[in-house]
Motif scaffolding. Structure first.
Motif, short mmCIF file in Angstrom:
data_model
loop_
_atom_site.label_atom_id
_atom_site.label_comp_id
_atom_site.label_asym_id
_atom_site.label_seq_id
_atom_site.Cartn_x
_atom_site.Cartn_y
_atom_site.Cartn_z
N GLN A 52 1.05 15.35 -5.34
CA GLN A 52 0.44 14.02 -5.17
C GLN A 52 1.35 12.92 -5.65
OE1 GLN A 52 -3.62 13.30 -6.28
NE2 GLN A 52 -3.95 15.50 -6.39
N ALA B 273 3.98 12.38 -3.38
CA ALA B 273 3.53 11.65 -2.20
C ALA B 273 3.27 10.19 -2.52
CB ALA B 273 2.25 12.29 -1.68
N GLN B 274 2.71 9.94 -3.69
CA GLN B 274 2.30 8.57 -4.03
C GLN B 274 2.53 8.34 -5.51
OE1 GLN B 274 1.29 6.22 -2.16
NE2 GLN B 274 -0.01 4.86 -3.33
N PRO B 275 3.53 7.56 -5.90
CA PRO B 275 3.76 7.34 -7.33
C PRO B 275 2.62 6.55 -7.95
CG PRO B 275 5.15 5.90 -6.02
CD PRO B 275 4.46 6.81 -5.06
N LEU B 276 2.34 6.84 -9.21
CA LEU B 276 1.27 6.11 -9.88
C LEU B 276 1.68 4.67 -10.20
CD1 LEU B 276 -0.17 8.69 -12.39
CD2 LEU B 276 -1.39 7.53 -10.56
N TYR B 277 2.96 4.52 -10.50
CA TYR B 277 3.45 3.19 -10.85
C TYR B 277 4.63 2.85 -9.97
CZ TYR B 277 0.54 4.02 -14.86
OH TYR B 277 -0.53 4.29 -15.64
N ALA B 278 4.62 1.65 -9.46
CA ALA B 278 5.68 1.26 -8.53
C ALA B 278 6.68 0.36 -9.22
CB ALA B 278 5.06 0.52 -7.34
N SER B 279 7.96 0.66 -9.03
CA SER B 279 9.00 -0.24 -9.54
C SER B 279 9.04 -1.47 -8.64
CB SER B 279 10.36 0.43 -9.48
OG SER B 279 10.36 1.56 -10.29
#
Lengths: 501, 289
Positions: free
Chosen positions: A26, A29-35
């Motif tokens: 997961q 697929a989808q990082p929890l935090y976005a740079s």
């Protein structure tokens, strides 16, 4: 998995299947935090960029130079044109002087500023965000410095990707040092509004300024560096409330940055066609050069339509116009326009500008009302004010000779720059005489002396025979204060209490 | 937990799997700076735990390495305020009462200091505004039992009334009824006479008889016409201003059993500057002579 078919169809119906996906998958697929995706705006020149430079120069000049303007107010008042005197509890703006009691002038100013913002936004879109907001002005200035030191967009992208080297570190150091210097100047100029600028600047550089002043210089240095240097467009998209609700001021008659999709699409790279063939046949005017995206300071693609992130600066208009001129197509594929006009243009109808709308009429009339009220308040501002507080403990006292005495505390606000001598009278109570601490001789008048620009406090006594009060527990009394020439006058209505019949 | 990651068709963003009435929540990742700000606040709280009092224990709390306490801070502030008051208080202590009255800044300082000391020391009996209460004289009017000049007030505050101090103001009214010096009828008559001094008597005959009793027993202290004598703390009986009450029953009780109000000697409790400021303040309440 074998190409094409999904896993569900392969599972025998008797086996219970859990379709859980591991957390690792997961996250992949989808990082929890976005740079933050760094924006590298490309430099551009053109009509709107020129205006933006001019506004930037004007705003910065006002900010840095305004504390140095002088305004003669006589020997008893500071000669700085714009000054907030915290210890003296006064604010000066050229010929206007505000006491804490008159802070409603500031309220009025803020209300006016808000309505002007609403009106301008509903007429011309986000002019504030794109041109005059300090976040925009300082970010633009920081970007200019960045461009001088590290080069334009492509050079900066290359530098970011390059491994550490002496020249990279030198460039980075120079950039951040310049940013910090500008930020420190910003903080330094801020405190000059709160003290005598020529004196203060000397104190700041010789280490004699107060801790408060250094604290605020430090605070504004840190915020300027962080907001204009590091955070930039994130301030507008994450922190600022204004983009969230400014759409309430916009309608389809407001000017916003638009993309003429009706003639731009279908977009595509300009391909070489055979001699004589129309290269523009069957395609839109947009050559998909991405200049608009590259120049955007918030890193969006205006061709996606109206977006919260768009600050309405119009730099993409300049970028697109330059390309359109090169490929000989009509300018204004990206342009400041109203959404209604865009619809009209799409159908080939002429564009019309409707500035007078219920919304703008409303904003303009509210502005006129608030403006007139504030102007009237400013013109009717008095040079003296009197407040009377009557003693409540006790409400009155009976004297040995049977007369009744009430005590009052009188505050006289002398707003002139000279010492004033006032005469206080009391009317309405028959046979009343006035005395004060330090002025024991009973008489009809009292002399009150107030120093320049200050409040004189005096406790006074009004004594009257019981007979004249006709047994009334409460008698109206009016205090009148008369200044000598230029001192002004003031009145205050209170009551004189006595034992009732 | 969604069993299968679903992608939103319009934006291409994944959904969280939460759905309300057909509205699905997009799984937009939080910005990293937000996460780091959150870590920063955690670090801040750890630093705070170490530096300041934080964790409660069964008997008290962790002190923190700075040793800071709210009480300590207030004590330091009070200390600083006291030190700042020092120069003015020394000037007041060194000046005569007259000099204080004549100097604008000393007078203003004494008024402020006197008001604050009055609120703490005097208000419980004399009332916050000095209006007094039954048995505690009104300080706002111009009727003074022991004198209303600045010096009189200063002496009264210093040494008090009817207390153990050597210089205390002393006088004792006889208990005319309890000690059998006057009969009940005579007391009734003299009370009627006292009422007549403030034109409130309704029995001229009794007042006439009382006048003779007054001339024999009361006039030495309360003077001719009941105007009183501050030298002996004998109140004015003609002004209709009463410490214990002016109705006939109260006057009868005052004559029968006598009154003896008492006040502490403040010189034993307060420094001279404070007493001077109190004297100036009380004098300026309105009745000072």
């Amino acid at each position: 998995m074998d190409g094409g078919s999904t896993s569900e169809t392969r599972v025998p119906p008797s086996v219970a299947v859990d379709e859980a996906v591991s957390t690792k998958v997961q996250i992949a697929a989808q990082p929890l935090y976005a740079s933050r995706i760094k924006v590298h705006p490309k430099s551009v020149s053109g009509f709107y960029r020129t205006i933006k430079w001019a506004v930037l120069g004007f705003c910065l000049s006002v900010y840095y130079l305004a504390p140095w303007l002088r305004w003669d107010r006589g020997p008893n008042a500071p000669d700085q044109a714009i000054l907030i005197d915290m210890p003296g509890r006064k604010a000066y703006f050229f010929m206007i002087e505000i006491w804490p009691q008159e802070v409603y002038f500031l309220t009025g100013l803020l209300v006016i500023a808000a309505i002007v913002l609403f009106l301008v936004t509903s007429l011309f879109g986000r002019l504030w965000c794109g041109y005059a907001c300090p976040q925009t002005v300082w970010t633009d200035l920081f970007m200019l410095v960045e461009r001088w030191i590290e080069g334009d967009r492509n050079a900066r992208i290359k530098l970011d990707a390059a491994p550490n080297s002496v020249s990279k570190i030198a460039k980075r150091t120079a950039k951040h040092a310049s940013w910090l210097a500008i930020a420190a100047a910003t903080g330094g100029a801020w405190v000059l509004y709160f003290g005598d600028a020529p004196t203060l600047i000397g104190e700041i550089f010789t280490g004699r300024a107060s801790v408060t002043e250094y604290f605020f210089i430090g605070l504004f240095t840190a915020t300027t560096y962080t907001l204009a240097g590091l955070a930039r467009e994130q301030v507008c998209t994450y922190m600022c409330p204004w983009p969230r609700f400014q759409s309430a001021m916009l309608d389809d008659q407001s000017y916003v940055v638009t993309y003429e999709a009706w003639r731009g699409e279908p977009r595509g790279k300009l391909a070489k066609k055979a001699e004589g063939a129309d290269p523009w046949a069957g395609r839109g005017d947009c050559v998909d050069c991405n200049s608009c995206v590259a120049t955007c300071p918030t890193g969006i693609d205006i061709r996606d339509g109206q977006q919260l992130e768009c600050i309405g600066c119009g730099l993409c208009v300049d970028a697109c116009d330059a390309v359109m001129a090169k490929v000989n197509r009509p300018l204004g594929l990206i342009r400041f326009d109203t959404l209604a006009n865009q619809q009209a243009r799409a159908c080939g109808a002429p564009a019309t500008h409707k500035f007078v709308r219920p919304r703008t009429i409303l904003y303009a009339s509210v502005l006129a009302v608030v403006g007139s009220v504030m102007l009237a308040a400013l013109l009717l501002r008095t040079t003296v004010e009197m407040n009377v507080l009557r003693d409540r403990n006790p409400l009155f006292s009976t004297l040995v000779d049977g007369r009744i005495r009430n005590a009052y505390t009188i505050h006289v606000l002398n707003k002139t720059h000279a010492e004033q001598v006032y005469t206080l009278r009391a009317a309405g109570v028959p046979g009343a005489v006035l005395t004060a601490i330090g002025d024991d001789t009973p008489g009809d008048t009292l002399r009150i002396v107030a120093k320049p620009d200050s409040v004189a406090n005096s406790r006074i006594f009004v004594t009257a025979p019981l007979a004249g009060l006709r047994g009334d527990a409460s008698t109206k009394i009016e205090f009148r204060l008369d200044g000598a020439s230029g001192g002004g006058r003031a009145e205050y209505r209170s009551v004189f209490l006595a034992p009732g019949r | 937990m969604p069993t299968k990651i679903e992608k939103d068709a319009v934006t291409g963003t994944e959904t969280t799997g939460h759905e309300w009435d057909g509205i699905k929540e997009l799984n937009t990742p939080l910005p990293k700076w937000w996460l780091y700000s959150y870590y920063a606040t955690i670090l801040w709280s750890i630093a705070y735990f170490v530096l300041y009092p934080a964790w409660p224990s069964l008997s008290g709390h962790t002190p923190g390495v700075l040793g800071w306490t709210m009480r300590g801070e207030i004590a330091a502030e009070m200390e600083a305020a006291k030190a700042a008051q020092g120069p003015m208080l020394r000037r007041i202590a060194a000046s005569s009462l007259d000099d204080i009255r004549k100097s604008t800044d000393l007078q203003a300082y004494a008024m402020a200091g006197g008001r604050s000391a009055f609120g703490v020391q005097c208000a419980p009996c004399h009332g916050a505004g000095g209006a007094g209460a039954k048995g505690f004289p009104n300080l706002v009017d111009d009727s003074w039992i022991w004198g209303g000049t600045l010096d009189d007030i200063y002496t009264t505050i210093q040494f008090g009334i009817r207390n153990a101090n050597d210089k205390s103001r002393l006088s004792q009214m006889p208990r005319f009824g309890v000690d059998g010096m006057l009969t009940a009828a005579q007391i009734d008559d003299v009370a009627e006479y006292v009422l007549s001094l403030s034109r409130r008597s309704r029995d001229a005959g009794a007042a006439k008889r009382g006048e003779a009793v007054y001339a024999e027993n009361c006039v030495a202290c309360h003077q001719e016409g009941g105007k009183g004598n501050p030298e002996m703390g004998a109140p004015n009986l003609a002004a209709n201003i009463w410490t214990f009450g002016g109705d006939k029953a109260t006057i009868v009780e005052s004559v029968r059993n006598a009154r003896a109000g008492s006040m502490p000697a403040w010189i034993d409790r307060l420094d001279d500057a404070t007493i001077k400021m109190l004297a100036v303040y009380v004098h300026a309440l309105g009745g000072g002579k």
